[in-house]
Design a protein around this motif. Structure first.
Motif, PDB file in Angstrom:
ATOM      1  N   TRP A 225      36.587  36.477  40.346  1.00 44.44           N
ATOM      2  CA  TRP A 225      35.505  37.079  38.182  1.00 44.44           C
ATOM      3  C   TRP A 225      36.256  35.742  37.737  1.00 44.44           C
ATOM      4  O   TRP A 225      37.175  34.919  37.950  1.00 44.44           O
ATOM      5  CB  TRP A 225      37.066  37.992  38.236  1.00 44.44           C
TER       6      TRP A 225
ATOM      7  N   LEU B 130      35.057  41.910  46.570  1.00 45.20           N
ATOM      8  CA  LEU B 130      35.356  41.247  44.864  1.00 45.20           C
ATOM      9  C   LEU B 130      35.810  39.616  45.881  1.00 45.20           C
ATOM     10  O   LEU B 130      36.649  39.808  46.247  1.00 45.20           O
ATOM     11  CB  LEU B 130      36.489  41.639  43.941  1.00 45.20           C
TER      12      LEU B 130
ATOM     13  N   LEU C  27      30.361  39.106  44.318  1.00 46.55           N
ATOM     14  CA  LEU C  27      30.476  40.766  44.706  1.00 46.55           C
ATOM     15  C   LEU C  27      29.741  40.119  46.107  1.00 46.55           C
ATOM     16  O   LEU C  27      28.836  39.532  46.356  1.00 46.55           O
ATOM     17  CB  LEU C  27      30.200  41.970  44.974  1.00 46.55           C
TER      18      LEU C  27
END
Length: 143
Positions: A114, A111, A133
């Motif tokens: 975000w 990841l 990702l």
């Protein structure tokens, strides 16, 4: 002969290391590209060799409005400071009746970003989140 579904997908389901992070409205960037090196052979001016070298994978970004599944992402993010490790992910394209159209397995997933919603009382918009990702290959997962 039966009609064939054209492959329209309404949403995508994301799982990372078996953790279901819910359904997402959009999925962008899923793909790869084989880089080629050109080699000009001496004495043959009408031909250039195209030699494959490496495969480059694009980052995948999934986005959606805030839902109760956002709490699952928050729990996943809370574990990141303990150490980022590469894992596996599955992205499934789902039909309107929730039947799976196709699924992609991603290897060595990290990841990398975000993004949460922006709150501005002057604008009336849906609060959204996105997750990005990085990965280094596909796993053998069928439809």
């Amino acid at each position: 002969m039966a009609s064939v579904d054209p492959g329209t997908a309404v949403h995508f389901r994301l799982k990372i290391d078996g953790i279901n992070l819910g359904d997402w409205n959009s999925c962008d960037g899923l793909g790869c590209q084989v880089e080629v090196e050109e080699h000009q052979e001496g004495g043959n001016n009408g031909f250039v060799w195209q030699l494959p070298s490496r495969i480059r994978y694009q980052n995948v970004t999934l986005a959606r409005p805030l839902t109760p599944d956002t709490a699952k992402v928050a729990q996943f993010l809370a574990k990141l400071p303990r150490g980022v490790k590469r894992g596996t992910a599955q992205i499934a394209a789902l039909r309107p009746d929730l039947a799976m159209l196709v699924q992609w397995g991603l290897a060595d997933v990290v990841l990398v970003r975000w993004s949460g919603p922006s709150f501005d009382p002057a604008r009336s918009e849906v609060a959204t989140e996105s997750i990005e990702l990085a990965y280094h290959g596909f796993l053998e997962v069928g439809s």
